[in-house]
Design a protein around this motif. Structure first.
Motif, PDB file in Angstrom:
ATOM      1  N   ARG A   1      -1.752   3.014  -3.372  1.00  0.00           N
ATOM      2  CA  ARG A   1      -2.823   2.044  -3.113  1.00  0.00           C
ATOM      3  C   ARG A   1      -3.333   2.281  -1.696  1.00  0.00           C
ATOM      4  NH1 ARG A   1      -2.195  -4.528  -2.741  1.00  0.00           N
ATOM      5  NH2 ARG A   1      -4.403  -5.070  -2.964  1.00  0.00           N
ATOM      6  N   PRO A   2      -4.576   2.699  -1.531  1.00  0.00           N
ATOM      7  CA  PRO A   2      -5.054   3.128  -0.220  1.00  0.00           C
ATOM      8  C   PRO A   2      -5.279   1.996   0.772  1.00  0.00           C
ATOM      9  CG  PRO A   2      -6.833   3.243  -1.826  1.00  0.00           C
ATOM     10  CD  PRO A   2      -5.581   2.932  -2.586  1.00  0.00           C
ATOM     11  N   ARG A   3      -5.358   0.762   0.273  1.00  0.00           N
ATOM     12  CA  ARG A   3      -5.629  -0.383   1.155  1.00  0.00           C
ATOM     13  C   ARG A   3      -5.297  -1.676   0.420  1.00  0.00           C
ATOM     14  NH1 ARG A   3      -9.672  -2.515  -1.561  1.00  0.00           N
ATOM     15  NH2 ARG A   3     -11.251  -1.178  -2.517  1.00  0.00           N
TER      16      ARG A   3
ATOM     17  N   GLU B   1     -11.650   6.941  -1.866  1.00  0.00           N
ATOM     18  CA  GLU B   1     -10.326   6.324  -2.035  1.00  0.00           C
ATOM     19  C   GLU B   1      -9.607   6.893  -3.257  1.00  0.00           C
ATOM     20  OE1 GLU B   1     -11.035   1.951   0.032  1.00  0.00           O
ATOM     21  OE2 GLU B   1     -11.745   2.291  -2.016  1.00  0.00           O
ATOM     22  N   ILE B   2     -10.330   7.173  -4.323  1.00  0.00           N
ATOM     23  CA  ILE B   2      -9.724   7.790  -5.508  1.00  0.00           C
ATOM     24  C   ILE B   2      -9.198   9.187  -5.176  1.00  0.00           C
ATOM     25  CG2 ILE B   2     -10.153   8.659  -7.842  1.00  0.00           C
ATOM     26  CD1 ILE B   2      -9.982   5.617  -7.670  1.00  0.00           C
ATOM     27  N   ARG B   3      -9.959   9.936  -4.388  1.00  0.00           N
ATOM     28  CA  ARG B   3      -9.495  11.263  -3.964  1.00  0.00           C
ATOM     29  C   ARG B   3      -8.209  11.147  -3.148  1.00  0.00           C
ATOM     30  NH1 ARG B   3     -15.138  12.501  -3.714  1.00  0.00           N
ATOM     31  NH2 ARG B   3     -15.311  11.704  -1.590  1.00  0.00           N
ATOM     32  N   MET B   4      -8.146  10.136  -2.292  1.00  0.00           N
ATOM     33  CA  MET B   4      -6.947   9.911  -1.493  1.00  0.00           C
ATOM     34  C   MET B   4      -5.753   9.587  -2.400  1.00  0.00           C
ATOM     35  SD  MET B   4      -6.287   7.035   1.467  1.00  0.00           S
ATOM     36  CE  MET B   4      -7.805   7.504   2.299  1.00  0.00           C
ATOM     37  N   MET B   5      -5.973   8.759  -3.406  1.00  0.00           N
ATOM     38  CA  MET B   5      -4.901   8.400  -4.335  1.00  0.00           C
ATOM     39  C   MET B   5      -4.387   9.632  -5.080  1.00  0.00           C
ATOM     40  SD  MET B   5      -6.573   4.822  -5.725  1.00  0.00           S
ATOM     41  CE  MET B   5      -5.237   4.232  -6.761  1.00  0.00           C
ATOM     42  N   LYS B   6      -5.286  10.506  -5.473  1.00  0.00           N
ATOM     43  CA  LYS B   6      -4.871  11.738  -6.161  1.00  0.00           C
ATOM     44  C   LYS B   6      -4.018  12.606  -5.244  1.00  0.00           C
ATOM     45  CE  LYS B   6      -8.734  11.933  -9.439  1.00  0.00           C
ATOM     46  NZ  LYS B   6      -9.964  12.646  -9.857  1.00  0.00           N
ATOM     47  N   MET B   7      -4.411  12.701  -3.986  1.00  0.00           N
ATOM     48  CA  MET B   7      -3.641  13.475  -3.016  1.00  0.00           C
ATOM     49  C   MET B   7      -2.242  12.878  -2.839  1.00  0.00           C
ATOM     50  SD  MET B   7      -4.362  14.006   1.052  1.00  0.00           S
ATOM     51  CE  MET B   7      -3.958  12.277   1.348  1.00  0.00           C
TER      52      MET B   7
ATOM     53  N   ILE C   1       0.858  -1.181   0.000  1.00  0.00           N
ATOM     54  CA  ILE C   1       0.000   0.000   0.000  1.00  0.00           C
ATOM     55  C   ILE C   1       0.896   1.235   0.000  1.00  0.00           C
ATOM     56  CG2 ILE C   1      -1.897  -1.182   1.165  1.00  0.00           C
ATOM     57  CD1 ILE C   1      -1.077   0.248   3.761  1.00  0.00           C
ATOM     58  N   THR C   2       0.294   2.409  -0.068  1.00  0.00           N
ATOM     59  CA  THR C   2       1.070   3.647  -0.102  1.00  0.00           C
ATOM     60  C   THR C   2       1.863   3.830   1.194  1.00  0.00           C
ATOM     61  OG1 THR C   2      -0.694   4.634  -1.422  1.00  0.00           O
ATOM     62  CG2 THR C   2       0.948   6.130  -0.502  1.00  0.00           C
ATOM     63  N   PRO C   3       3.164   4.077   1.091  1.00  0.00           N
ATOM     64  CA  PRO C   3       3.953   4.343   2.300  1.00  0.00           C
ATOM     65  C   PRO C   3       3.625   5.716   2.870  1.00  0.00           C
ATOM     66  CG  PRO C   3       5.307   4.638   0.342  1.00  0.00           C
ATOM     67  CD  PRO C   3       3.981   4.115  -0.131  1.00  0.00           C
TER      68      PRO C   3
ATOM     69  N   VAL D   1       2.922   4.161  -8.914  1.00  0.00           N
ATOM     70  CA  VAL D   1       2.484   2.820  -9.316  1.00  0.00           C
ATOM     71  C   VAL D   1       1.064   2.602  -8.809  1.00  0.00           C
ATOM     72  CG1 VAL D   1       3.045   0.358  -9.196  1.00  0.00           C
ATOM     73  CG2 VAL D   1       4.900   2.059  -9.029  1.00  0.00           C
ATOM     74  N   PHE D   2       0.132   2.332  -9.702  1.00  0.00           N
ATOM     75  CA  PHE D   2      -1.244   2.091  -9.269  1.00  0.00           C
ATOM     76  C   PHE D   2      -1.971   1.236 -10.299  1.00  0.00           C
ATOM     77  CE2 PHE D   2      -1.259   6.288 -11.411  1.00  0.00           C
ATOM     78  CZ  PHE D   2      -2.191   6.064 -12.410  1.00  0.00           C
ATOM     79  N   GLY D   3      -3.186   0.855  -9.963  1.00  0.00           N
ATOM     80  CA  GLY D   3      -4.047   0.108 -10.869  1.00  0.00           C
ATOM     81  C   GLY D   3      -5.464   0.144 -10.336  1.00  0.00           C
ATOM     82  N   VAL D   4      -6.442   0.275 -11.231  1.00  0.00           N
ATOM     83  CA  VAL D   4      -7.847   0.365 -10.820  1.00  0.00           C
ATOM     84  C   VAL D   4      -8.675  -0.527 -11.746  1.00  0.00           C
ATOM     85  CG1 VAL D   4      -9.774   1.888 -10.278  1.00  0.00           C
ATOM     86  CG2 VAL D   4      -7.433   2.788 -10.191  1.00  0.00           C
ATOM     87  N   LEU D   5      -9.524  -1.351 -11.154  1.00  0.00           N
ATOM     88  CA  LEU D   5     -10.394  -2.243 -11.914  1.00  0.00           C
ATOM     89  C   LEU D   5     -11.856  -1.927 -11.649  1.00  0.00           C
ATOM     90  CD1 LEU D   5      -8.644  -5.699 -11.269  1.00  0.00           C
ATOM     91  CD2 LEU D   5      -8.218  -4.097 -13.147  1.00  0.00           C
ATOM     92  N   LYS D   6     -12.709  -2.316 -12.604  1.00  0.00           N
ATOM     93  CA  LYS D   6     -14.148  -2.297 -12.381  1.00  0.00           C
ATOM     94  C   LYS D   6     -14.537  -3.583 -11.648  1.00  0.00           C
ATOM     95  CE  LYS D   6     -15.119   0.361 -16.589  1.00  0.00           C
ATOM     96  NZ  LYS D   6     -15.836   0.348 -17.899  1.00  0.00           N
TER      97      LYS D   6
END
Length: 212
Positions: A62-64, A74-80, A39-41, A94-99
């Motif tokens: 990655r928030p979790r 969670e997307i807002r957190m990733m942008k921050m 996850i995000t350090p 480094v990230f990834g998002v799925l439906k």
């Protein structure tokens, strides 16, 4: 075959980052909680590693742990988190998002990549969960800011997925860097390279064993 390839070490502490550089890593991916897949350090750790390490750093966003389908919060957190990495002159994120059906969430990935610009974007092993990895690769090749795909070729390990990895490299050509991952170590990276011929490889133990 070019035997000069990038070795990206996956680390979760300042000590590991320093050791990876000394052991010959060309780049590091900094994460927290690798037991949960990374996850995000913390911002503090990002800053400390940036101050002490001279090789390029990519940060897991990655928030979790768990799946890769995220809420709007969670997307807002990733942008921050991405914006913070930019303030620290980090090489990439480094990230990834799925439906929910495990296809790529191209809209959200594009939004995050736009926030990240001009730093580099790696799409991580979430792509291995997609039902058609080659189709997912083609979709990602259309997003300008995406530079790298971290993947095991849809399998658990890079060795198991090596035929698909080679196919992905052929399909991507120069558009994207396909970076094999999944149980790649000092003991097998050269042998895997002989078959796959990638430009970069990723692993926790790719230059040394941090967990002795």
């Amino acid at each position: 075959m070019n035997m000069n390839y990038i070795k990206e070490a996956c680390v979760e502490t300042l000590k590991q980052a320093i050791r990876a550089e000394k052991a010959g890593a060309d780049r590091i991916e900094l994460c927290a909680n690798l037991d949960a897949g990374g996850i995000t350090p913390s911002f503090e750790l990002i800053r400390e590693v940036k101050e002490r390490v001279n090789i390029p750093i990519r940060i897991m966003i990655r928030p979790r742990g768990g799946d890769f389908t995220y809420s709007q919060e969670e997307i807002r957190m990733m942008k921050m988190q991405i914006k913070y990495c930019k303030t620290q002159s980090i090489e990439g994120v480094v990230f990834g998002v799925l439906k929910r059906d495990n296809t790529l969430d191209v809209k959200t990935i594009s939004e995050l990549a736009k926030v990240a610009f001009p730093i580099k974007v790696t799409i991580h092993k979430a792509i291995d969960k997609t039902p058609n990895i080659m189709q997912a690769l083609e979709q990602l090749s259309m997003i300008d800011s995406v530079t790298t795909i971290l993947t095991s070729g849809g399998r658990t390990t890079a060795e198991e997925g090596k035929k698909t990895l080679r196919g992905m490299i052929e399909l991507a050509q120069e558009k994207l860097e396909i970076m094999p991952a999944g149980s790649i170590t000092t003991a097998n990276v050269a042998r895997l390279h002989e078959f796959v011929n990638a430009k970069a490889y990723h692993g926790k133990r790719i230059v040394c064993d941090f967990y002795d």
